[in-house]
Motif scaffolding. Sequence first.
Motif, PDB file in Angstrom:
ATOM      1  N   LEU A 181      17.844  52.947  33.591  1.00  0.00           N
ATOM      2  CA  LEU A 181      18.544  52.718  34.851  1.00  0.00           C
ATOM      3  C   LEU A 181      20.018  53.060  34.680  1.00  0.00           C
ATOM      4  CD1 LEU A 181      18.709  51.578  37.764  1.00  0.00           C
ATOM      5  CD2 LEU A 181      19.063  49.314  36.739  1.00  0.00           C
ATOM      6  N   GLU A 182      20.499  53.953  35.523  1.00  0.00           N
ATOM      7  CA  GLU A 182      21.914  54.328  35.495  1.00  0.00           C
ATOM      8  C   GLU A 182      22.655  53.597  36.603  1.00  0.00           C
ATOM      9  OE1 GLU A 182      22.151  58.534  35.805  1.00  0.00           O
ATOM     10  OE2 GLU A 182      21.081  58.907  33.940  1.00  0.00           O
ATOM     11  N   ALA A 183      23.802  53.055  36.273  1.00  0.00           N
ATOM     12  CA  ALA A 183      24.575  52.298  37.256  1.00  0.00           C
ATOM     13  C   ALA A 183      26.056  52.426  36.952  1.00  0.00           C
ATOM     14  CB  ALA A 183      24.171  50.832  37.254  1.00  0.00           C
ATOM     15  N   THR A 184      26.859  52.205  37.980  1.00  0.00           N
ATOM     16  CA  THR A 184      28.322  52.183  37.845  1.00  0.00           C
ATOM     17  C   THR A 184      28.830  50.834  38.318  1.00  0.00           C
ATOM     18  OG1 THR A 184      28.518  54.566  38.205  1.00  0.00           O
ATOM     19  CG2 THR A 184      30.493  53.239  38.551  1.00  0.00           C
ATOM     20  N   ALA A 185      29.506  50.124  37.443  1.00  0.00           N
ATOM     21  CA  ALA A 185      30.084  48.820  37.784  1.00  0.00           C
ATOM     22  C   ALA A 185      31.570  48.988  38.041  1.00  0.00           C
ATOM     23  CB  ALA A 185      29.851  47.817  36.663  1.00  0.00           C
ATOM     24  N   THR A 186      32.021  48.499  39.179  1.00  0.00           N
ATOM     25  CA  THR A 186      33.441  48.549  39.538  1.00  0.00           C
ATOM     26  C   THR A 186      33.994  47.135  39.542  1.00  0.00           C
ATOM     27  OG1 THR A 186      33.117  50.520  40.892  1.00  0.00           O
ATOM     28  CG2 THR A 186      35.114  49.241  41.284  1.00  0.00           C
ATOM     29  N   LEU A 187      34.926  46.873  38.665  1.00  0.00           N
ATOM     30  CA  LEU A 187      35.572  45.566  38.583  1.00  0.00           C
ATOM     31  C   LEU A 187      36.917  45.671  39.297  1.00  0.00           C
ATOM     32  CD1 LEU A 187      33.716  46.008  35.950  1.00  0.00           C
ATOM     33  CD2 LEU A 187      34.877  43.992  35.079  1.00  0.00           C
ATOM     34  N   ALA A 188      36.960  45.123  40.489  1.00  0.00           N
ATOM     35  CA  ALA A 188      38.145  45.251  41.340  1.00  0.00           C
ATOM     36  C   ALA A 188      39.179  44.189  40.984  1.00  0.00           C
ATOM     37  CB  ALA A 188      37.756  45.142  42.806  1.00  0.00           C
ATOM     38  N   HIS A 189      40.419  44.631  40.863  1.00  0.00           N
ATOM     39  CA  HIS A 189      41.543  43.742  40.592  1.00  0.00           C
ATOM     40  C   HIS A 189      42.693  44.074  41.528  1.00  0.00           C
ATOM     41  CE1 HIS A 189      39.301  43.986  36.785  1.00  0.00           C
ATOM     42  NE2 HIS A 189      39.824  42.825  36.437  1.00  0.00           N
ATOM     43  N   LYS A 190      43.648  43.197  41.607  1.00  0.00           N
ATOM     44  CA  LYS A 190      44.962  43.455  42.170  1.00  0.00           C
ATOM     45  C   LYS A 190      45.972  43.364  41.028  1.00  0.00           C
ATOM     46  CE  LYS A 190      44.161  43.944  46.639  1.00  0.00           C
ATOM     47  NZ  LYS A 190      44.490  45.176  47.389  1.00  0.00           N
ATOM     48  N   PHE A 191      47.031  44.176  41.127  1.00  0.00           N
ATOM     49  CA  PHE A 191      48.007  44.154  40.045  1.00  0.00           C
ATOM     50  C   PHE A 191      49.405  43.895  40.566  1.00  0.00           C
ATOM     51  CE2 PHE A 191      48.856  48.548  41.254  1.00  0.00           C
ATOM     52  CZ  PHE A 191      50.187  48.736  40.912  1.00  0.00           C
ATOM     53  N   GLU A 192      50.229  43.387  39.685  1.00  0.00           N
ATOM     54  CA  GLU A 192      51.648  43.197  39.976  1.00  0.00           C
ATOM     55  C   GLU A 192      52.451  43.558  38.746  1.00  0.00           C
ATOM     56  OE1 GLU A 192      53.263  39.113  40.085  1.00  0.00           O
ATOM     57  OE2 GLU A 192      51.178  38.435  39.831  1.00  0.00           O
ATOM     58  N   LEU A 193      53.668  44.044  38.980  1.00  0.00           N
ATOM     59  CA  LEU A 193      54.561  44.445  37.897  1.00  0.00           C
ATOM     60  C   LEU A 193      55.370  43.249  37.429  1.00  0.00           C
ATOM     61  CD1 LEU A 193      55.736  46.774  36.190  1.00  0.00           C
ATOM     62  CD2 LEU A 193      57.387  47.178  38.029  1.00  0.00           C
ATOM     63  N   ILE A 194      55.363  43.035  36.133  1.00  0.00           N
ATOM     64  CA  ILE A 194      56.133  41.957  35.527  1.00  0.00           C
ATOM     65  C   ILE A 194      57.189  42.583  34.622  1.00  0.00           C
ATOM     66  CG2 ILE A 194      56.047  39.909  34.069  1.00  0.00           C
ATOM     67  CD1 ILE A 194      53.167  39.528  34.869  1.00  0.00           C
ATOM     68  N   GLY A 195      58.439  42.398  34.963  1.00  0.00           N
ATOM     69  CA  GLY A 195      59.499  43.021  34.191  1.00  0.00           C
ATOM     70  C   GLY A 195      59.491  44.525  34.389  1.00  0.00           C
ATOM     71  N   LYS A 200      50.330  42.664  35.288  1.00  0.00           N
ATOM     72  CA  LYS A 200      49.348  41.580  35.352  1.00  0.00           C
ATOM     73  C   LYS A 200      48.289  41.949  36.371  1.00  0.00           C
ATOM     74  CE  LYS A 200      48.700  36.673  36.422  1.00  0.00           C
ATOM     75  NZ  LYS A 200      49.368  35.390  36.789  1.00  0.00           N
ATOM     76  N   ILE A 201      47.030  41.798  36.000  1.00  0.00           N
ATOM     77  CA  ILE A 201      45.940  42.074  36.921  1.00  0.00           C
ATOM     78  C   ILE A 201      45.152  40.789  37.162  1.00  0.00           C
ATOM     79  CG2 ILE A 201      45.762  44.496  36.283  1.00  0.00           C
ATOM     80  CD1 ILE A 201      43.345  43.799  34.567  1.00  0.00           C
ATOM     81  N   VAL A 202      44.674  40.631  38.390  1.00  0.00           N
ATOM     82  CA  VAL A 202      43.894  39.455  38.771  1.00  0.00           C
ATOM     83  C   VAL A 202      42.561  39.923  39.334  1.00  0.00           C
ATOM     84  CG1 VAL A 202      43.806  37.390  40.213  1.00  0.00           C
ATOM     85  CG2 VAL A 202      45.993  38.139  39.240  1.00  0.00           C
ATOM     86  N   PHE A 203      41.488  39.448  38.767  1.00  0.00           N
ATOM     87  CA  PHE A 203      40.149  39.860  39.150  1.00  0.00           C
ATOM     88  C   PHE A 203      39.793  39.384  40.554  1.00  0.00           C
ATOM     89  CE2 PHE A 203      35.615  38.683  39.380  1.00  0.00           C
ATOM     90  CZ  PHE A 203      35.055  39.959  39.279  1.00  0.00           C
ATOM     91  N   GLU A 204      39.093  40.262  41.302  1.00  0.00           N
ATOM     92  CA  GLU A 204      38.629  39.911  42.639  1.00  0.00           C
ATOM     93  C   GLU A 204      37.113  39.910  42.752  1.00  0.00           C
ATOM     94  OE1 GLU A 204      40.695  42.456  45.480  1.00  0.00           O
ATOM     95  OE2 GLU A 204      42.143  40.826  45.774  1.00  0.00           O
ATOM     96  N   LYS A 205      36.470  41.019  42.366  1.00  0.00           N
ATOM     97  CA  LYS A 205      35.011  41.067  42.496  1.00  0.00           C
ATOM     98  C   LYS A 205      34.454  42.193  41.638  1.00  0.00           C
ATOM     99  CE  LYS A 205      35.103  44.131  46.539  1.00  0.00           C
ATOM    100  NZ  LYS A 205      34.673  44.327  47.953  1.00  0.00           N
ATOM    101  N   THR A 206      33.131  42.122  41.427  1.00  0.00           N
ATOM    102  CA  THR A 206      32.407  43.171  40.713  1.00  0.00           C
ATOM    103  C   THR A 206      31.336  43.738  41.624  1.00  0.00           C
ATOM    104  OG1 THR A 206      32.746  42.137  38.543  1.00  0.00           O
ATOM    105  CG2 THR A 206      30.942  43.724  38.740  1.00  0.00           C
ATOM    106  N   THR A 207      31.290  45.062  41.721  1.00  0.00           N
ATOM    107  CA  THR A 207      30.283  45.743  42.529  1.00  0.00           C
ATOM    108  C   THR A 207      29.517  46.714  41.644  1.00  0.00           C
ATOM    109  OG1 THR A 207      31.724  45.610  44.472  1.00  0.00           O
ATOM    110  CG2 THR A 207      29.878  47.143  44.585  1.00  0.00           C
ATOM    111  N   VAL A 208      28.194  46.680  41.767  1.00  0.00           N
ATOM    112  CA  VAL A 208      27.343  47.567  40.981  1.00  0.00           C
ATOM    113  C   VAL A 208      26.632  48.532  41.911  1.00  0.00           C
ATOM    114  CG1 VAL A 208      25.381  47.721  39.400  1.00  0.00           C
ATOM    115  CG2 VAL A 208      27.005  45.811  39.212  1.00  0.00           C
ATOM    116  N   LYS A 209      26.697  49.828  41.576  1.00  0.00           N
ATOM    117  CA  LYS A 209      26.041  50.863  42.371  1.00  0.00           C
ATOM    118  C   LYS A 209      25.126  51.665  41.457  1.00  0.00           C
ATOM    119  CE  LYS A 209      25.447  53.510  46.051  1.00  0.00           C
ATOM    120  NZ  LYS A 209      24.255  54.215  45.520  1.00  0.00           N
TER     121      LYS A 209
END
Length: 265
Positions: A181-195, A200-209
């Motif tokens: 089985l071939e699949a692509t997992a996308t781990l979505a994050h939001k990022f912010e610049l520190i200094g 820094k990245i913060v996890f939101e969700k995982t989607t598998v296709k």
Amino acid sequence: MASLNLLPHPPLFSSFLHRPHCNTHLLLTPKPSQRRPSLVVKSTVGVADPSPSSSSYAGDTSDSISSLKLNLLSAVSGLNRGLAASEDDLRKADDAAKELEAAGGLVDLSLGLDNLQGRWKLIYSSAFSSRTLGGSRPGPPIGRLLPITLGQVFQRIDILSKDFDNIVELQLGAPWPLPPLEATATLAHKFELIGSSKIKIVFEKTTVKTAGNLSQLPPLEVPRIPDALRPPSNTGSGEFEVTYLDSDTRITRGDRGELRVFVIA
């Protein structure tokens, strides 16, 4: 899996720039047949002494960077993104990365954030030497208890929306005679610049296709583990420092010491 966060020189001034620079040359005029020699004084005010060409210096620097980049690519080639790296391989890759980081100087993303934009391909991660998808964080093993084969890994960064997605291609083994089985997992994050260079990245969700024969199936969003049940080592966020960045190469070092090398895809 959310832990897969693979996942510019001050000018030199001297006092002579603030006053005329004068070189006085004594030039002997041609001697007429019945005249005494005379001296003519020629003053060249404000004419600076010849100096090396700045364009030549820039060219030398560019050549040096290119050479160091090739050296790094050579050190990580054949290591299967780090999955096949030995302790000696890890050391050589780290040394090559440090040389390029030193030549490139400090990264200031507040001035060059545009260089982050785009889709980046991971070509090496020191964390993968642990043989798990989580790297130095918890994650499923590869090729041991679970028949998982790691494909290409990408990071897709949008500096306007602050989206930071880790995209992982996977192949899951299946009993014979069924195809894997071939699949692509996308781990979505939001990022912010520190200094100036840390992100820094913060996890939101995982989607598998699914891909291949099952590509017609809709994407599946994997339920997120409740924060109360999430292990302390997997907080859903992470930080890393961008230690080298240009139009086609990026080096990062994670909050747990992970070295990662990306090239623009």
